[in-house]
Design a protein around this motif. Structure first.
Motif, short mmCIF file in Angstrom:
data_model
loop_
_atom_site.label_atom_id
_atom_site.label_comp_id
_atom_site.label_asym_id
_atom_site.label_seq_id
_atom_site.Cartn_x
_atom_site.Cartn_y
_atom_site.Cartn_z
N ILE A 287 0.87 -1.18 0.00
CA ILE A 287 0.00 0.00 0.00
C ILE A 287 0.90 1.23 0.00
CG2 ILE A 287 -1.98 -1.10 1.12
CD1 ILE A 287 -1.04 0.15 3.78
N SER A 288 0.32 2.36 -0.29
CA SER A 288 1.07 3.61 -0.26
C SER A 288 0.67 4.39 0.99
CB SER A 288 0.76 4.44 -1.51
OG SER A 288 -0.58 4.90 -1.44
N VAL A 289 1.45 5.41 1.31
CA VAL A 289 1.09 6.26 2.44
C VAL A 289 -0.16 7.08 2.12
CG1 VAL A 289 3.38 6.31 3.49
CG2 VAL A 289 2.77 8.02 1.77
N ALA A 290 -0.55 7.16 0.86
CA ALA A 290 -1.83 7.80 0.52
C ALA A 290 -3.00 6.89 0.94
CB ALA A 290 -1.91 8.10 -0.97
N GLN A 291 -2.79 5.60 0.93
CA GLN A 291 -3.83 4.66 1.36
C GLN A 291 -3.89 4.54 2.88
OE1 GLN A 291 -2.13 1.70 -1.45
NE2 GLN A 291 -4.27 1.03 -1.58
N ALA A 292 -2.73 4.63 3.53
CA ALA A 292 -2.65 4.55 4.99
C ALA A 292 -1.38 5.29 5.39
CB ALA A 292 -2.59 3.10 5.45
N ALA A 293 -1.56 6.44 5.99
CA ALA A 293 -0.40 7.21 6.43
C ALA A 293 0.39 6.40 7.47
CB ALA A 293 -0.85 8.54 7.04
N ALA A 294 1.69 6.57 7.45
CA ALA A 294 2.54 5.98 8.49
C ALA A 294 2.86 7.07 9.50
CB ALA A 294 3.82 5.44 7.85
#
Length: 179
Positions: free
Chosen positions: A133-140
């Motif tokens: 996933i990307s940080v656009a899908q789930a921020a870290a």
């Protein structure tokens, strides 16, 4: 192999498993770092924000997976992150980790957790349903040194929709050196 969903009274055995596994794989410094993380997770995380899953043979712990709560300030879904996970060095490559994760994810799903995240090897975790996933899908919570290892999966019947808002993790994971 039996699965246990509670590590109470076995904290030192759990810490020792993670120290041995990470020392064997990545050296003494990493073993010490992860042992301290596990100690902090076990000692300082509220019970409702922590799930500890163990694979055991008799009284011997041969695998461990620790999930802790992640919060997204504009998203009501229950989200947990797997960090860390370990299998005893002499038991690696025998399916212990995958079996343990399948069990853990089923328990989390039954408990109403909507999303599981992890930060690790896409090939290994992909075998139990995690996908990049990307940080656009789930921020870290912090910048990712290896963004290709940011993984997630929906534990509901719906596809994984982006998580809304900035991420917050439990205190033990609130360290940029871990990300």
């Amino acid at each position: 192999m039996d699965f246990v969903s509670d590590g109470k009274g076995r904290e030192q055995d759990i810490i020792d498993l993670f120290a041995a596994s990470f020392t064997a794989a990545e050296g003494a410094a990493e073993g010490t770092l992860i042992a301290a993380l596990v100690r902090d997770l076990l000692e300082g995380t509220p019970a409702g924000d922590l799930h500890v899953f163990l694979a055991c043979e008799g009284l011997t712990i041969i695998g461990g997976a620790i999930f802790s709560r992640m919060r997204y300030d504009r998203d009501a879904r229950r989200v947990f992150i797997l960090s860390p996970m370990a299998v005893a060095p002499d038991r690696q490559g025998q399916g212990v980790g995958q079996a343990l994760l399948r069990h853990a994810l089923a328990v989390l799903r039954a408990d109403g957790v909507a999303v599981a995240l992890t930060y690790g090897d896409p090939d290994f975790y992909g075998r139990v349903g995690f996908a990049q996933i990307s940080v656009a899908q789930a921020a870290a919570p912090f910048a990712l040194r290896q963004p290709e290892g940011w993984l997630g999966q929906s534990l509901t019947d719906a596809p994984l929709a982006p998580l809304k808002g900035p991420a917050a993790c439990v205190a033990a994971l609130n360290n940029p050196d871990l990300w």
